[in-house]
Design an enzyme around this catalytic site. Structure first.
Site, mmCIF file in Angstrom:
data_model
loop_
_atom_site.group_PDB
_atom_site.id
_atom_site.type_symbol
_atom_site.label_atom_id
_atom_site.label_comp_id
_atom_site.label_asym_id
_atom_site.label_seq_id
_atom_site.Cartn_x
_atom_site.Cartn_y
_atom_site.Cartn_z
ATOM 1 N N ASN A 183 34.803 -3.889 -3.365
ATOM 2 C CA ASN A 183 34.868 -5.298 -3.724
ATOM 3 C C ASN A 183 34.197 -5.615 -5.052
ATOM 4 O OD1 ASN A 183 32.326 -4.788 -2.221
ATOM 5 N ND2 ASN A 183 31.930 -6.958 -2.636
ATOM 6 N N TYR A 184 33.573 -4.637 -5.707
ATOM 7 C CA TYR A 184 32.929 -4.912 -6.983
ATOM 8 C C TYR A 184 33.990 -5.161 -8.062
ATOM 9 C CZ TYR A 184 28.420 -3.254 -5.123
ATOM 10 O OH TYR A 184 27.267 -3.085 -4.395
ATOM 11 N N SER A 185 33.976 -6.352 -8.623
ATOM 12 C CA SER A 185 34.929 -6.747 -9.675
ATOM 13 C C SER A 185 36.371 -6.531 -9.229
ATOM 14 C CB SER A 185 34.657 -5.972 -10.972
ATOM 15 O OG SER A 185 33.359 -6.219 -11.442
ATOM 16 N N GLY A 227 24.650 -6.054 -2.673
ATOM 17 C CA GLY A 227 24.094 -4.725 -2.501
ATOM 18 C C GLY A 227 25.102 -3.639 -2.594
#
Length: 338
Positions: free
Chosen positions: A57-59, A338
């Protein structure tokens, strides 16, 4: 440079410094383009770092893609950790720790990373809607298939760690070897129950936000608006209430007082505040690896100094005293950080 250690009750060797890549990309709170990200990865590996953490889900998946391209040609020399739980589509099965979502998320992550295996695959958060036996059996299947080497979790409570390990035993599956919790001089709640649970159940602690969202670098002061390009400045500009709530929680009289003491210690030692805060976390009992999340090579170099700094006993004791409140309230809010 950093030394190496094993992750929990496993044979997986990781560097004490872990390169966090939530900043890689250009969406959400990320602000590190691919060219600079590649330079960061190169500098980290050149300094002896081997451990890189990302998430699906990062970027919007950009982080995994950037990491995959950055390590192309040297894949086996690094340890890649990624995570799944948060939405990767609009459907009801596009999130969580169910067999269907974990399987889809792993396959998508492998494509984005350009690899056929992940060294450490982590549950990004607890899923109350899915039986933990289903989750652990699914993760065990990934290990048996060779697509995942080790499994871990992020943001689990002590009770959830125990439940997961017991479930792994019940299904005859692979146990967790790592937990990724938040930990810093301004957020010490994991010392009460979570770190002891990790030690008891064989999990190494891969800690995030050791600089307290940047507060412990000394760049923020009471009564002064944060720089718009800073982490907290970007949180305040982020749509929705969650970002502002998290930013407001980071900037309060207690956290700023802790940051001020970190600055005093840094001045006495001829070090930076970031190096002092990182050195404190790195030396804490139960901490296996510390995630740093640079946006520039200069940020990386500043953070790496914390892995070469050993705090004098008196300085560490001062920081222990000023930062301890006895507050054991679990962290809530933007767990996706996190």
């Amino acid at each position: 440079m950093t030394t190496y250690t094993t992750m929990g009750r496993s044979g997986l060797k990781v560097s004490r410094a872990c390169l966090g890549t939530m900043n890689f990309g250009d969406t959400g709170v990320a602000s590190c383009d691919e060219r600079e990200a590649a330079r960061i990865v190169d500098a980290f590996v050149d300094a002896g770092g081997t451990f890189i953490d990302t998430a699906g889900n990062y970027s919007g998946g950009q982080s995994e893609e950037i990491v995959g391209r950055a390590v192309k040609g040297r894949r086996d020399s690094v340890v890649i950790a990624t995570k799944a739980f948060f939405p990767q589509g609009p459907g009801p099965n596009d999130r969580g720790l169910s067999r269907v979502h974990l399987t889809r998320a792993l396959e998508a992550g492998l494509r984005r990373l350009g690899t056929d295996y992940v060294d450490l695959y982590q549950c990004h958060a607890w899923d109350a809607d899915t039986p933990i036996e289903e989750t652990m059996a699914t993760l065990d299947g990934f290990v048996r298939s060779g697509k995942v080497r080790y499994i871990g979790c992020s943001n689990f409570t002590a009770a959830q760690i125990v439940e997961a390990q017991w479930a792994a035993q019940r299904v005859g599956g692979t146990p967790l070897v790592s937990l990724q919790p938040q930990y810093s001089l301004i957020r010490r709640v994991i010392e009460a129950e979570i770190l002891p649970a990790c030690e008891r159940h064989g999990l190494g602690a891969l800690v995030w936000s050791p600089l307290g969202g940047g507060v412990l670098t000394g760049r923020y002061a009471g009564g002064t608006a944060p720089d718009r390009d800073s982490r907290i400045g970007r949180l305040l500009a982020f749509p929705g209430a969650a970002g502002r709530a998290w930013a407001d929680d980071l900037l309060n009289p207690r956290t700023l007082a802790v940051a001020a003491e970190v600055g005093k210690v840094a001045d006495e030692l001829g070090a930076t505040s970031a190096a002092v805060a990182l050195a404190w976390v790195r030396a804490r009992a139960g901490v296996t690896s510390v995630i740093i999340g640079p946006r520039t090579v200069a940020h990386l170099e500043g953070s790496m100094a914390g892995f070469a700094l050993d705090l004098p006993e008196e300085a560490a004791a001062r920081l222990d005293e000023v930062s301890w409140t006895g507050d054991l309230t679990p962290v809530t809010g933007m767990l996706a950080a996190g």
